[in-house]
Design a protein around this motif. Structure first.
Motif, mmCIF file in Angstrom:
data_model
loop_
_atom_site.group_PDB
_atom_site.id
_atom_site.type_symbol
_atom_site.label_atom_id
_atom_site.label_comp_id
_atom_site.label_asym_id
_atom_site.label_seq_id
_atom_site.Cartn_x
_atom_site.Cartn_y
_atom_site.Cartn_z
ATOM 1 N N ALA A 46 0.688 -1.254 0.094
ATOM 2 C CA ALA A 46 -0.018 -0.052 -0.130
ATOM 3 C C ALA A 46 0.853 1.182 -0.104
ATOM 4 N N THR A 47 0.386 2.356 -0.486
ATOM 5 C CA THR A 47 1.237 3.537 -0.811
ATOM 6 C C THR A 47 0.508 4.748 -0.475
ATOM 7 N N SER A 48 1.166 5.531 0.348
ATOM 8 C CA SER A 48 0.230 6.845 0.431
ATOM 9 C C SER A 48 1.245 7.999 0.009
ATOM 10 N N TYR A 49 0.601 9.253 -0.423
ATOM 11 C CA TYR A 49 1.573 10.357 -0.932
ATOM 12 C C TYR A 49 1.266 11.650 -0.204
ATOM 13 N N LEU A 94 8.482 -1.355 10.976
ATOM 14 C CA LEU A 94 8.309 -0.176 9.931
ATOM 15 C C LEU A 94 9.627 -0.053 9.428
ATOM 16 N N GLN A 95 10.936 -0.091 10.133
ATOM 17 C CA GLN A 95 12.026 0.031 9.358
ATOM 18 C C GLN A 95 12.070 -1.042 8.231
ATOM 19 N N SER A 96 11.641 -2.305 8.662
ATOM 20 C CA SER A 96 11.878 -3.536 7.605
ATOM 21 C C SER A 96 10.628 -3.300 6.472
ATOM 22 N N SER A 97 9.444 -2.704 6.751
ATOM 23 C CA SER A 97 8.465 -2.815 5.930
ATOM 24 C C SER A 97 8.008 -1.401 5.196
ATOM 25 N N VAL A 98 8.654 -0.313 5.413
ATOM 26 C CA VAL A 98 8.349 0.998 4.886
ATOM 27 C C VAL A 98 9.599 1.541 3.987
ATOM 28 N N GLN A 99 9.320 2.012 2.849
ATOM 29 C CA GLN A 99 10.056 2.458 2.075
ATOM 30 C C GLN A 99 9.524 3.917 1.284
ATOM 31 N N THR A 100 10.150 5.003 1.018
ATOM 32 C CA THR A 100 10.062 6.033 0.521
ATOM 33 C C THR A 100 10.616 6.283 -0.756
ATOM 34 N N ALA A 101 9.759 6.952 -1.637
ATOM 35 C CA ALA A 101 10.482 7.449 -2.902
ATOM 36 C C ALA A 101 10.224 8.819 -3.250
ATOM 37 N N THR A 112 5.663 3.687 1.042
ATOM 38 C CA THR A 112 5.048 2.438 0.809
ATOM 39 C C THR A 112 5.589 1.524 1.617
ATOM 40 N N ALA A 113 4.453 0.758 2.151
ATOM 41 C CA ALA A 113 4.434 -0.232 2.986
ATOM 42 C C ALA A 113 3.996 -1.623 2.818
ATOM 43 N N THR A 114 4.852 -2.698 2.989
ATOM 44 C CA THR A 114 4.572 -4.051 2.637
ATOM 45 C C THR A 114 4.383 -4.972 4.080
ATOM 46 N N SER A 115 3.194 -5.738 3.894
ATOM 47 C CA SER A 115 2.957 -6.624 4.897
ATOM 48 C C SER A 115 2.077 -7.938 4.352
ATOM 49 N N SER A 116 2.094 -9.034 5.420
ATOM 50 C CA SER A 116 1.307 -10.163 4.953
ATOM 51 C C SER A 116 -0.085 -9.888 5.279
ATOM 52 N N ARG A 117 -0.470 -8.687 5.673
ATOM 53 C CA ARG A 117 -2.004 -8.396 5.820
ATOM 54 C C ARG A 117 -2.180 -6.988 5.224
ATOM 55 N N ALA A 118 -3.373 -6.967 4.441
ATOM 56 C CA ALA A 118 -3.495 -5.998 3.495
ATOM 57 C C ALA A 118 -3.876 -4.872 4.357
ATOM 58 N N ASP A 119 -4.712 -4.866 5.355
ATOM 59 C CA ASP A 119 -5.081 -3.562 6.315
ATOM 60 C C ASP A 119 -3.690 -3.155 6.882
ATOM 61 N N LEU A 120 -2.981 -3.906 7.139
ATOM 62 C CA LEU A 120 -1.731 -3.391 8.044
ATOM 63 C C LEU A 120 -0.845 -2.701 7.113
ATOM 64 N N ALA A 121 -0.645 -3.249 5.845
ATOM 65 C CA ALA A 121 0.317 -2.402 4.950
ATOM 66 C C ALA A 121 -0.554 -1.041 4.614
ATOM 67 N N ALA A 122 -1.681 -0.817 4.721
ATOM 68 C CA ALA A 122 -2.328 0.531 4.568
ATOM 69 C C ALA A 122 -2.103 1.263 5.783
ATOM 70 N N GLY A 158 -5.815 -6.939 -3.731
ATOM 71 C CA GLY A 158 -4.947 -8.332 -3.821
ATOM 72 C C GLY A 158 -3.578 -8.230 -3.680
ATOM 73 N N PRO A 159 -2.792 -9.229 -3.465
ATOM 74 C CA PRO A 159 -1.442 -9.255 -3.295
ATOM 75 C C PRO A 159 -0.586 -8.908 -4.099
ATOM 76 N N SER A 160 0.551 -8.125 -3.856
ATOM 77 C CA SER A 160 1.498 -7.911 -4.835
ATOM 78 C C SER A 160 2.429 -8.663 -4.899
ATOM 79 N N SER A 161 2.670 -9.866 -4.487
ATOM 80 C CA SER A 161 3.569 -11.071 -4.573
ATOM 81 C C SER A 161 3.218 -11.991 -5.829
ATOM 82 N N ALA A 162 4.162 -12.629 -6.142
ATOM 83 C CA ALA A 162 3.751 -13.443 -7.394
ATOM 84 C C ALA A 162 2.998 -14.554 -7.141
#
Length: 210
Positions: A46-49, A94-101, A112-122, A158-162
């Motif tokens: 999930a990504t916020s701006y 947060l340090q391992s799951s969040v990236q910025t651009a 941008t945050a990644t997680s095994s849970r969709a709600d937690l990523a957002a 949906g998941p972003s993983s393959a």
């Protein structure tokens, strides 16, 4: 007799059709790839701006410069320390799951945050964006740049993983390639292994040589 028996498996391997190595590699790689895709838990992204807005005492180039700076400090402890409270996860997560651009053309920061849970990523993406905005606006009187939410992260559908089918196709391709490489290095059959008698020069040929 023992020596002959030891060479029989090698002889059988050499007599296998060429396509068998390719097929075996593709099938094995496909099964391994699909199994990996099924065993690995899905990953959601999930990504916020947030956008940097100049005040009356600044211009767009100043806002662009501060947006680059905010993108670098968004994952620092000062920002993540407050974000962990809103996200409900430790700072290490947060340090391992969040990236910025950031963009060189627009004063915007993507979190941008990644997680095994969709709600937690957002939740993590929104928490870091909120904390970054608060810290940036605390000093806007001196920087003359305000940070505002441009778009909140939403729960990914949906998941972003393959998927398992994709990893299976990748595995089949890799297995087929490996089978092709083994086919290239496979020893070729000699006349002795095929049971054909070695050619003997005819008397006429021998006379010509003499």
């Amino acid at each position: 007799m023992t020596e002959i028996r030891q060479h029989r498996p090698l002889a059988r391997a050499k007599t296998l059709p060429a396509w068998s190595l390719l097929a075996a590699g593709a099938v094995t790689g496909g099964l391994l790839g699909a199994g990996y895709g099924l065993a690995k838990p899905p990953t959601y992204t999930a990504t916020s701006y947030v956008i940097a807005v100049p005040t009356d005492k600044a211009d767009s180039s100043t806002a662009l410069g501060f947006a680059q700076a905010y993108g670098r400090v968004a994952t620092q402890l000062a920002v993540l320390g407050d974000a962990q409270v809103w996200a409900g996860v430790p700072v290490k997560t947060l340090q391992s799951s969040v990236q910025t651009a950031t963009s060189p053309d627009a004063p915007m920061v993507a979190v941008t945050a990644t997680s095994s849970r969709a709600d937690l990523a957002a939740d993590m993406a929104n928490a870091v964006s909120r904390s970054l905005t608060v810290h940036a606006n605390d000093s806007k009187d001196s920087t003359h740049v305000a940070l505002q939410t441009f778009a909140r992260a939403i729960k990914p559908a949906g998941p972003s993983s393959a998927s398992a089918s994709v990893t299976g196709l990748v595995g089949a391709s890799a297995g087929g390639l490996l089978g092709g490489l083994l086919l290239l290095v496979r020893p070729r059959r000699t006349t002795e292994e095929t049971g054909r008698p070695a050619s003997v020069p005819s008397p006429a040929t021998a006379a010509d040589v003499l």
